[in-house]
Design a protein around this motif. Structure first.
Motif, PDB file in Angstrom:
ATOM      1  N   ALA A   1       0.830  -1.209   0.000  1.00 39.17           N
ATOM      2  CA  ALA A   1       0.000   0.000   0.000  1.00 39.17           C
ATOM      3  C   ALA A   1       0.864   1.259   0.000  1.00 39.17           C
ATOM      4  N   GLU A   2       1.926   1.247   0.789  1.00 39.39           N
ATOM      5  CA  GLU A   2       2.827   2.403   0.828  1.00 39.39           C
ATOM      6  C   GLU A   2       3.517   2.608  -0.520  1.00 39.39           C
ATOM      7  N   LEU A   3       3.902   1.502  -1.166  1.00 34.51           N
ATOM      8  CA  LEU A   3       4.493   1.614  -2.504  1.00 34.51           C
ATOM      9  C   LEU A   3       3.492   2.210  -3.484  1.00 34.51           C
ATOM     10  N   GLY A   4       2.247   1.740  -3.419  1.00 38.14           N
ATOM     11  CA  GLY A   4       1.212   2.275  -4.290  1.00 38.14           C
ATOM     12  C   GLY A   4       1.009   3.762  -4.070  1.00 38.14           C
ATOM     13  N   ASP A   5       0.975   4.174  -2.811  1.00 32.75           N
ATOM     14  CA  ASP A   5       0.821   5.595  -2.492  1.00 32.75           C
ATOM     15  C   ASP A   5       2.011   6.399  -3.008  1.00 32.75           C
ATOM     16  N   ARG A   6       3.193   5.897  -2.766  1.00 37.60           N
ATOM     17  CA  ARG A   6       4.399   6.616  -3.199  1.00 37.60           C
ATOM     18  C   ARG A   6       4.429   6.779  -4.711  1.00 37.60           C
ATOM     19  N   LEU A   7       4.041   5.733  -5.426  1.00 37.47           N
ATOM     20  CA  LEU A   7       4.138   5.752  -6.883  1.00 37.47           C
ATOM     21  C   LEU A   7       2.872   6.255  -7.563  1.00 37.47           C
ATOM     22  N   GLY A   8       1.793   6.401  -6.809  1.00 36.67           N
ATOM     23  CA  GLY A   8       0.541   6.856  -7.388  1.00 36.67           C
ATOM     24  C   GLY A   8      -0.066   5.831  -8.327  1.00 36.67           C
ATOM     25  N   VAL A   9       0.005   4.548  -7.922  1.00 36.22           N
ATOM     26  CA  VAL A   9      -0.511   3.461  -8.756  1.00 36.22           C
ATOM     27  C   VAL A   9      -1.398   2.544  -7.918  1.00 36.22           C
ATOM     28  N   SER A  10      -2.076   1.634  -8.602  1.00 32.85           N
ATOM     29  CA  SER A  10      -2.990   0.716  -7.935  1.00 32.85           C
ATOM     30  C   SER A  10      -2.251  -0.402  -7.209  1.00 32.85           C
ATOM     31  N   ALA A  11      -2.970  -1.030  -6.300  1.00 32.93           N
ATOM     32  CA  ALA A  11      -2.424  -2.188  -5.593  1.00 32.93           C
ATOM     33  C   ALA A  11      -2.106  -3.318  -6.564  1.00 32.93           C
ATOM     34  N   ALA A  12      -2.914  -3.479  -7.605  1.00 32.69           N
ATOM     35  CA  ALA A  12      -2.670  -4.533  -8.595  1.00 32.69           C
ATOM     36  C   ALA A  12      -1.357  -4.298  -9.335  1.00 32.69           C
ATOM     37  N   ALA A  13      -1.070  -3.049  -9.664  1.00 33.56           N
ATOM     38  CA  ALA A  13       0.188  -2.741 -10.354  1.00 33.56           C
ATOM     39  C   ALA A  13       1.375  -3.057  -9.453  1.00 33.56           C
ATOM     40  N   VAL A  14       1.271  -2.701  -8.185  1.00 30.72           N
ATOM     41  CA  VAL A  14       2.344  -2.986  -7.235  1.00 30.72           C
ATOM     42  C   VAL A  14       2.483  -4.487  -7.044  1.00 30.72           C
ATOM     43  N   SER A  15       1.362  -5.193  -6.933  1.00 29.45           N
ATOM     44  CA  SER A  15       1.383  -6.635  -6.718  1.00 29.45           C
ATOM     45  C   SER A  15       2.122  -7.361  -7.843  1.00 29.45           C
ATOM     46  N   GLY A  16       1.817  -7.014  -9.073  1.00 27.89           N
ATOM     47  CA  GLY A  16       2.489  -7.647 -10.206  1.00 27.89           C
ATOM     48  C   GLY A  16       3.975  -7.335 -10.231  1.00 27.89           C
ATOM     49  N   ALA A  17       4.310  -6.086  -9.923  1.00 27.91           N
ATOM     50  CA  ALA A  17       5.721  -5.687  -9.912  1.00 27.91           C
ATOM     51  C   ALA A  17       6.477  -6.400  -8.797  1.00 27.91           C
ATOM     52  N   VAL A  18       5.854  -6.513  -7.632  1.00 24.83           N
ATOM     53  CA  VAL A  18       6.483  -7.194  -6.500  1.00 24.83           C
ATOM     54  C   VAL A  18       6.723  -8.669  -6.830  1.00 24.83           C
ATOM     55  N   ARG A  19       5.712  -9.319  -7.419  1.00 27.17           N
ATOM     56  CA  ARG A  19       5.884 -10.735  -7.805  1.00 27.17           C
ATOM     57  C   ARG A  19       7.076 -10.888  -8.747  1.00 27.17           C
ATOM     58  N   TYR A  20       7.153 -10.020  -9.730  1.00 28.84           N
ATOM     59  CA  TYR A  20       8.249 -10.063 -10.701  1.00 28.84           C
ATOM     60  C   TYR A  20       9.594  -9.887  -9.999  1.00 28.84           C
ATOM     61  N   LEU A  21       9.714  -8.873  -9.144  1.00 29.87           N
ATOM     62  CA  LEU A  21      10.986  -8.578  -8.490  1.00 29.87           C
ATOM     63  C   LEU A  21      11.390  -9.652  -7.483  1.00 29.87           C
ATOM     64  N   VAL A  22      10.415 -10.248  -6.794  1.00 30.03           N
ATOM     65  CA  VAL A  22      10.715 -11.360  -5.885  1.00 30.03           C
ATOM     66  C   VAL A  22      11.218 -12.550  -6.694  1.00 30.03           C
ATOM     67  N   SER A  23      10.565 -12.833  -7.822  1.00 31.35           N
ATOM     68  CA  SER A  23      10.988 -13.972  -8.650  1.00 31.35           C
ATOM     69  C   SER A  23      12.393 -13.761  -9.224  1.00 31.35           C
ATOM     70  N   MET A  24      12.766 -12.492  -9.453  1.00 32.73           N
ATOM     71  CA  MET A  24      14.098 -12.177  -9.974  1.00 32.73           C
ATOM     72  C   MET A  24      15.139 -12.062  -8.853  1.00 32.73           C
ATOM     73  N   ARG A  25      14.681 -12.217  -7.605  1.00 28.88           N
ATOM     74  CA  ARG A  25      15.523 -12.145  -6.411  1.00 28.88           C
ATOM     75  C   ARG A  25      16.157 -10.767  -6.204  1.00 28.88           C
ATOM     76  N   PHE A  26      15.447  -9.716  -6.639  1.00 31.48           N
ATOM     77  CA  PHE A  26      15.894  -8.358  -6.391  1.00 31.48           C
ATOM     78  C   PHE A  26      15.368  -7.832  -5.070  1.00 31.48           C
ATOM     79  N   ILE A  27      14.141  -8.250  -4.722  1.00 32.53           N
ATOM     80  CA  ILE A  27      13.543  -7.784  -3.477  1.00 32.53           C
ATOM     81  C   ILE A  27      13.109  -8.985  -2.655  1.00 32.53           C
ATOM     82  N   GLN A  28      12.848  -8.715  -1.389  1.00 32.29           N
ATOM     83  CA  GLN A  28      12.407  -9.778  -0.478  1.00 32.29           C
ATOM     84  C   GLN A  28      11.193  -9.315   0.301  1.00 32.29           C
ATOM     85  N   ARG A  29      10.410 -10.278   0.701  1.00 35.83           N
ATOM     86  CA  ARG A  29       9.231 -10.043   1.525  1.00 35.83           C
ATOM     87  C   ARG A  29       9.691 -10.140   2.979  1.00 35.83           C
TER      88      ARG A  29
END
Length: 161
Positions: free
Chosen positions: A47-75
């Motif tokens: 939610a904080e990422l969505g607020d910061r970027l001015g985008v929907s939760a769905a957009a953040v969710s897809g981006a997070v899934r991608y970045l976790v799968s690429m091992r750039f970010i962690q949960r």
């Protein structure tokens, strides 16, 4: 979208994300990753990422899934908090660079095969072999450079930024 005072470095993060997108990374994952470069030490919730970027939760969710799968970010999970937080993986950049070495080696082999199959065109054959040599050079040097960088960071007296 928050103001510059709420989120220092927003302009720089957006410019860096645009550079990554120009280099081939999907735009929203690039934006999320660059927002996380400047995140609080506890990371950001979706939610904080969505607020910061001015985008929907769905957009953040897809981006997070991608970045976790690429091992750039962690949960990051916290006891008593139902919302996951996200942050960059330590050493993600150096690890990603070094992990691409097998790709460069495989591409070099394909370039050699192209050269072997294209004997009627000496200029193209020479170019393919030169590309293969360069890719093999990258395959050897990128992991060495990442290790050298890590060793320099760990050396006594190195700058800890």
């Amino acid at each position: 979208m928050g103001s510059e005072t709420e989120h220092p470095g927003v302009d720089a993060a957006e410019q860096a994300a645009a550079m990554l997108a120009a280099a081939g990374m999907p735009r929203m994952p690039a934006r999320v990753m660059m927002a996380l470069v400047g995140s609080p030490d506890a990371g950001y919730t979706a939610a904080e990422l969505g607020d910061r970027l001015g985008v929907s939760a769905a957009a953040v969710s897809g981006a997070v899934r991608y970045l976790v799968s690429m091992r750039f970010i962690q949960r990051l999970s916290r006891a008593g908090d139902r919302r996951d937080r996200y942050d960059l993986v330590d050493d993600a950049w150096a690890g990603m660079i070094a992990a691409n070495a097998p790709l460069y080696t495989a591409l070099a082999s394909q370039m050699e095969q192209i050269a072997d199959e294209n004997t009627d065109a000496p200029t193209s054959t020479a170019r393919a072999r030169e590309i293969a040599d360069f890719l093999r050079f990258l395959a050897a040097r990128m992991p060495e450079l990442a290790d050298e960088w890590r060793a320099g960071r760990a050396a006594p007296g190195s700058l800890d930024r």
